[in-house]
Design an enzyme around this catalytic site. Structure first.
Site, PDB file in Angstrom:
ATOM      1  N   LYS A   1       0.839  -1.207   0.000  1.00 18.19           N
ATOM      2  CA  LYS A   1       0.000   0.000   0.000  1.00 18.19           C
ATOM      3  C   LYS A   1       0.872   1.255   0.000  1.00 18.19           C
ATOM      4  CE  LYS A   1      -3.882  -2.339   2.230  1.00 18.19           C
ATOM      5  NZ  LYS A   1      -4.632  -2.651   3.468  1.00 18.19           N
TER       6      LYS A   1
ATOM      7  N   GLN B   1      -4.751  -1.086   9.717  1.00 14.32           N
ATOM      8  CA  GLN B   1      -4.658  -2.422   9.121  1.00 14.32           C
ATOM      9  C   GLN B   1      -5.273  -3.474  10.047  1.00 14.32           C
ATOM     10  OE1 GLN B   1      -3.672  -3.024   6.037  1.00 14.32           O
ATOM     11  NE2 GLN B   1      -3.743  -5.242   6.134  1.00 14.32           N
TER      12      GLN B   1
ATOM     13  N   ASP C   1     -11.348   2.943   3.964  1.00  7.93           N
ATOM     14  CA  ASP C   1     -11.727   1.527   3.964  1.00  7.93           C
ATOM     15  C   ASP C   1     -13.237   1.342   3.752  1.00  7.93           C
ATOM     16  OD1 ASP C   1      -9.713  -0.431   4.253  1.00  7.93           O
ATOM     17  OD2 ASP C   1      -9.358   0.163   6.335  1.00  7.93           O
TER      18      ASP C   1
HETATM   19  N1  GUN Z   1      -6.597  -6.331   6.110  1.00  7.65           N
HETATM   20  C1  GUN Z   1      -6.805  -7.078   4.993  1.00  7.65           C
HETATM   21  N2  GUN Z   1      -7.517  -6.355   4.077  1.00  7.65           N
HETATM   22  C2  GUN Z   1      -7.747  -5.139   4.637  1.00  7.65           C
HETATM   23  C3  GUN Z   1      -8.408  -3.962   4.189  1.00  7.65           C
HETATM   24  O1  GUN Z   1      -8.964  -3.878   3.081  1.00  7.65           O
HETATM   25  N3  GUN Z   1      -8.412  -2.915   5.067  1.00  7.65           N
HETATM   26  C4  GUN Z   1      -7.830  -2.980   6.291  1.00  7.65           C
HETATM   27  N4  GUN Z   1      -7.903  -1.894   7.081  1.00  7.65           N
HETATM   28  N5  GUN Z   1      -7.209  -4.060   6.742  1.00  7.65           N
HETATM   29  C5  GUN Z   1      -7.162  -5.128   5.913  1.00  7.65           C
END
Ligand code: GUN
Length: 310
Positions: A54, A98, A124
């Site tokens: 990311k 996360q 998100d």
């Molecule tokens: N962990 C795995 N996928 C995601 C996501 O799309 N957002 C977040 N915040 N954590 C994740």
């Protein structure tokens, strides 16, 4: 006939190519790039990889991306303080905490933290205000993975309006928003889950199957109507040789990759589905790259909305 592969890498590249000039225009106009604050608690190996991707992708798109790390033993109050700082920051338009959080933070920690992120910075799409707006089909910030699935379908010319769609999995992060996004595009949607009776028969009525349950190879060819489109959202790391050998043929590339690394990220869809499906998203190279592309777009959208006082 083998299924057409739905190319998530190509679609993600196209979305990034749309986002980059809009990021540049925002930066020129506002004198600062759109900013994304990522919070990582602990050292979960999969989360480390996701967060690394990311940050890299955000940088490539011209976004400002900052990582704030907390140790695995951090308290919920410590994490809330970091979120509060990002909520107040003028430089940060998007916030991503996360998931998963360490177990020690408590069973309800994730919900409390997602609720605490400002709705207009919630890239998100997990905040209840954004989920409510999604239900009413007027959301700006929608969860990245299901939005990515829609992009993959639409840009691959898969017809959604009028289609029968089955979503396997009812999580807040994928299954439920996925069903709503398909519904808003006029599919007739069924959500299946662990208590659904005769799930293969229900799935086999669908023109579009989205598998998001996190069970490697769960969807086999008997779940799939000939010619149907199957999207595989599963990404389960598997290190058990027996599981991998049950899924992949001797001599296949995937088995060779497992032999080399001792681990393989495996989707929810069994490879034999390719023999009946009309179109199929691979793992890797299907939905995964789209999740990140949609995070970049959501950060841009959040920045644009904030700068316009929306
Ligand atoms: N962990 C795995 N996928 C995601 C996501 O799309 N957002 C977040 N915040 N954590 C994740």
């Amino acid at each position: 006939m083998a299924a057409r592969l739905l190319d998530g890498v190509a679609v993600a590249t196209a979305i990034r190519a749309e986002v980059a000039p809009a990021v540049a225009a925002f930066t020129a106009k506002m004198g600062r790039p759109p900013g994304l604050g990522i919070v990582l608690v602990g050292n979960d190996p999969a989360s480390e990889v996701y967060v690394g991707s990311k940050l890299k992708s955000a940088g490539e798109a011209g976004l400002r991306a900052d990582l704030q790390r907390l140790p695995a033993h951090a308290s919920l109050a410590d994490l809330m303080a970091v979120v509060d700082g990002l909520n107040r920051s003028d430089a940060h338009d998007g916030i991503l905490v996360q998931s998963p959080l360490p177990d020690g933070m408590g069973a309800d920690a994730e919900r409390q933290v997602f609720d605490a992120v400002r709705a207009d910075k919630d890239v998100d799409g997990f905040h209840p205000v954004n989920v409510g707006r999604l239900v009413q089909n007027r959301a700006t910030l929608v969860a990245c993975t299901p939005s990515g699935v829609i992009e993959l379908l639409e840009r691959s010319q898969i017809r959604i309006a009028g289609a029968r769609a089955v979503v396997i999995g009812r999580s807040d992060i994928v299954g439920k928003p996925m069903a709503l996004l398909l519904l808003h595009r006029h599919a007739t949607v069924t959500i299946c889950h662990s208590k659904t009776s005769n799930l293969p028969r229900v799935a086999a009525e669908a023109d579009i199957v989205v598998a998001a349950i996190g069970r490697p190879g769960f969807v086999t060819r008997d779940f799939v109507k000939p010619g149907a489109t199957v999207v595989d959202v599963g990404t389960t790391p598997v290190s058990d040789r027996a599981v991998v050998e049950r899924l992949f043929a001797p001599g296949s590339k995937r088995l060779a990759a497992f032999a080399k690394r001792g681990q393989l990220v495996v989707g929810d869809v069994h490879p034999n589905v390719a023999e009946v499906a009309g179109a199929l998203s691979p793992v890797p190279g299907g939905v995964g790259p789209l999740t990140i592309a949609l995070l970049l777009r959501n950060t841009l959208l959040a920045a644009q909305a904030r700068s316009q006082g929306r």
